[in-house]
Design an enzyme around this catalytic site. Structure first.
Site, PDB file in Angstrom:
ATOM      1  N   ARG A   1      -0.027   4.188  17.443  1.00 40.07           N
ATOM      2  CA  ARG A   1      -0.443   5.194  16.447  1.00 40.07           C
ATOM      3  C   ARG A   1      -0.217   6.642  16.865  1.00 40.07           C
ATOM      4  O   ARG A   1       0.270   7.444  16.063  1.00 40.07           O
ATOM      5  CB  ARG A   1      -1.905   5.001  16.048  1.00 40.07           C
ATOM      6  CG  ARG A   1      -2.205   3.683  15.345  1.00 40.07           C
ATOM      7  CD  ARG A   1      -1.290   3.437  14.192  1.00 40.07           C
ATOM      8  NE  ARG A   1      -1.674   2.258  13.423  1.00 40.07           N
ATOM      9  CZ  ARG A   1      -0.834   1.475  12.766  1.00 40.07           C
ATOM     10  NH1 ARG A   1       0.452   1.746  12.771  1.00 40.07           N
ATOM     11  NH2 ARG A   1      -1.259   0.436  12.096  1.00 40.07           N
TER      12      ARG A   1
ATOM     13  N   ASP B   1       0.816  -1.222   0.000  1.00 40.34           N
ATOM     14  CA  ASP B   1       0.000   0.000   0.000  1.00 40.34           C
ATOM     15  C   ASP B   1       0.846   1.266   0.000  1.00 40.34           C
ATOM     16  O   ASP B   1       0.666   2.158  -0.821  1.00 40.34           O
ATOM     17  CB  ASP B   1      -0.910   0.060   1.240  1.00 40.34           C
ATOM     18  CG  ASP B   1      -2.083  -0.909   1.158  1.00 40.34           C
ATOM     19  OD1 ASP B   1      -2.464  -1.290   0.034  1.00 40.34           O
ATOM     20  OD2 ASP B   1      -2.604  -1.274   2.225  1.00 40.34           O
TER      21      ASP B   1
ATOM     22  N   ASP C   1      -7.310   2.955  12.810  1.00 43.77           N
ATOM     23  CA  ASP C   1      -6.009   3.619  12.708  1.00 43.77           C
ATOM     24  C   ASP C   1      -6.095   4.994  12.049  1.00 43.77           C
ATOM     25  O   ASP C   1      -5.390   5.919  12.430  1.00 43.77           O
ATOM     26  CB  ASP C   1      -5.019   2.715  11.976  1.00 43.77           C
ATOM     27  CG  ASP C   1      -4.661   1.496  12.820  1.00 43.77           C
ATOM     28  OD1 ASP C   1      -4.646   1.629  14.057  1.00 43.77           O
ATOM     29  OD2 ASP C   1      -4.413   0.425  12.247  1.00 43.77           O
TER      30      ASP C   1
ATOM     31  N   SER D   1      -3.553  -9.208   6.923  1.00 37.96           N
ATOM     32  CA  SER D   1      -3.162  -7.830   7.204  1.00 37.96           C
ATOM     33  C   SER D   1      -2.561  -7.807   8.611  1.00 37.96           C
ATOM     34  O   SER D   1      -3.246  -8.091   9.589  1.00 37.96           O
ATOM     35  CB  SER D   1      -4.399  -6.927   7.105  1.00 37.96           C
ATOM     36  OG  SER D   1      -4.179  -5.738   7.800  1.00 37.96           O
TER      37      SER D   1
HETATM   38  N1  ARG Z   1      -8.059  -4.040  15.797  1.00 35.27           N
HETATM   39  C1  ARG Z   1      -6.849  -3.488  16.347  1.00 35.27           C
HETATM   40  C2  ARG Z   1      -7.011  -2.013  16.584  1.00 35.27           C
HETATM   41  O1  ARG Z   1      -7.904  -1.414  16.100  1.00 35.27           O
HETATM   42  C3  ARG Z   1      -5.653  -3.783  15.472  1.00 35.27           C
HETATM   43  C4  ARG Z   1      -5.596  -3.028  14.193  1.00 35.27           C
HETATM   44  C5  ARG Z   1      -4.436  -3.431  13.397  1.00 35.27           C
HETATM   45  N2  ARG Z   1      -4.180  -2.473  12.369  1.00 35.27           N
HETATM   46  C6  ARG Z   1      -3.915  -2.801  11.121  1.00 35.27           C
HETATM   47  N3  ARG Z   1      -3.736  -1.817  10.282  1.00 35.27           N
HETATM   48  N4  ARG Z   1      -3.880  -4.043  10.700  1.00 35.27           N
HETATM   49  O2  ARG Z   1      -6.224  -1.436  17.290  1.00 35.27           O
END
Ligand code: ARG
Length: 433
Positions: A127, A46, A156, A208
């Site tokens: 993040r 990406d 995110d 992912s």
């Molecule tokens: N579900 C978790 C969260 O919202 C993990 C997210 C993982 N992020 C990703 N871009 N795969 O914090």
């Protein structure tokens, strides 16, 4: 727009309104506003496609930023080389592991941070730090816009954009994945066309993955099918419990003021301690979580988490904290902890209430010093020993023999009569005898 539709003079008026009226957020960049972009770059498909796409689509310069939060097995020279090859003006690689451990993971341990019964928030904690660094590097390198690779369905994007909008109102944001309408196949085609190296096969999409030193998540593929039990290949970190050693292992964790400082008696810096705890947990199959989660944006999602360090350290911390706290503190703190975790999960790291709660959490934790021993065995973690100079515990008082002094067994009936008074009165008032 469909020209066959009859035209309604009322809606017609809105169609010629100025473009600002259709802008959904003030921090989003319009095409003409983008001159130089700070791209949060992971080296994956990406953000690699994005690096090229931004240069073409916006005729903008791109500065890449890659943040090391302890993702296992990452080769940052390779990531940097790829960014430069794709035309980045520069690619900064920042080792933020220490800051992440001490300013994000340590407060999370003190707050027993858990969202939705099982998610220790590793991504949610990372993040705001990544976005804060993006702001710093954007300013330092003369960028007007920050770009990231988050989709429009996840948490995110909220965490990153809320951080940028809060810390740097002068900076704009673009989130190409949210708008470019390319699926995985189109991205691969774009990559091929522009000489962007694509790892792995194209037939099966990979999971992912997001990871750092506090944990790893996998989403996508069969994980989206709630009736599908985990395939073995998703576990890239933690040994499956059935393959873990037949002998249990005891690990002792020493804490000072709520932060782990030693493992098995050896004093370690926090980053090293987190990595060491993770590897012991991985070996014994601990920290596998199959989780259905309520996202900020309303969707429910399933994640497979591998959180070996958190499984050990959160359990140890919670146990020690309860030992040094009173019954009242122990009943109250989980309520604040839950709120702290929710604010962090929900992308509001910079919300003052998070700091207010944290101040309380830190005050309680000044007494959380001592050592907890845990037994790890084929996926389970069980506390087996506890020790603290601040324990609200007296072995003498706890024994059956009447020790007199602080606690007299003969005083208990008087206590019970008063303790049960309201229940007895209520029962009488209802006419139940
Ligand atoms: N579900 C978790 C969260 O919202 C993990 C997210 C993982 N992020 C990703 N871009 N795969 O914090």
């Amino acid at each position: 727009m469909n020209d066959e539709q009859p035209r309604d003079p009322h809606t017609e008026v809105h169609r010629v309104a100025d473009p600002d009226a259709t802008r959904v957020a003030s921090y989003l960049a319009q095409p003409g506003e983008v001159g130089r972009v700070l791209l949060l770059y992971s080296g994956g498909l990406d953000t690699s496609v994005m690096l090229k796409w931004i240069q073409d689509e916006y005729e903008a310069e791109v500065v890449a930023l890659t943040v090391n939060l302890g993702q296992p097995g990452e080769d940052y020279d390779v990531v940097r080389g790829k960014a430069m090859q794709l035309g980045a003006l520069d690619c900064h690689v920042v080792d933020a592991r220490e800051e992440f451990a001490s300013e994000y993971v340590a407060p999370a341990i003190r707050a027993n941070a858990d969202y939705g019964d099982g998610y220790p928030l590793f991504t949610a904690l990372g993040r705001p730090l990544i976005a804060k660094l993006a702001v710093e590097y954007a300013r330092r390198t003369g960028c007007d816009t920050i770009a990231h690779g988050c989709t429009g369905k996840g948490n995110d994007q909220v965490r990153i954009e809320a951080t940028i909008a809060t810390l740097a109102p002068e900076l704009k944001v673009i989130a190409p994945v949210r708008s470019w309408q390319m699926g995985r196949d189109e991205e691969i085609a774009y990559a091929r066309k522009h000489g962007i190296p694509v790892k792995g096969g194209t037939e099966t999409a990979p999971y992912s993955i997001d990871d750092n030193l506090w944990g790893r998540s996998s989403e996508g593929k069969w994980i989206e099918d709630l009736a599908h039990a985990p395939d073995d290949d998703v576990f890239q970190l933690v040994t499956r419990p059935e393959l873990a050693p037949d002998e249990p292992e005891i690990v002792t964790v020493g804490f000072e003021a709520g932060v782990p400082v030693s493992l098995n008696g050896e004093r370690l810096k926090l980053v090293d301690l987190l990595e060491r705890a993770a590897s012991i947990g991985m070996k014994h199959g601990v920290g596998i979580v199959d989780h259905i989660e309520d996202r900020i944006v309303g969707l429910k999602v399933r994640d497979i988490y591998e959180v070996p360090a958190a499984a050990i350290l959160l359990k140890a911390h919670r146990e020690l904290e309860r030992l040094v706290g009173t019954i009242h503190q122990n009943q109250f703190k989980p309520e604040l902890d839950r709120k702290w975790a929710y604010l962090v999960y929900a992308g509001l790291w910079w919300e003052p209430l998070r700091e207010d709660i944290q101040a309380y959490v830190e005050h309680v934790n000044t007494r959380v010093t001592g050592t907890i021993g845990l037994k790890l065995y084929k996926g389970s973690v069980r506390v087996v020993t506890r020790e603290s100079p601040n324990a609200v515990y007296d072995a003498q008082l706890a024994t059956f023999a009447d020790s007199g002094g602080l606690f007299s067994q003969s005083a208990s009936p008087g206590f019970i009569e008063i303790w049960s008074l309201q229940s007895r009165m209520a029962r009488r008032a209802r006419g139940d005898q």
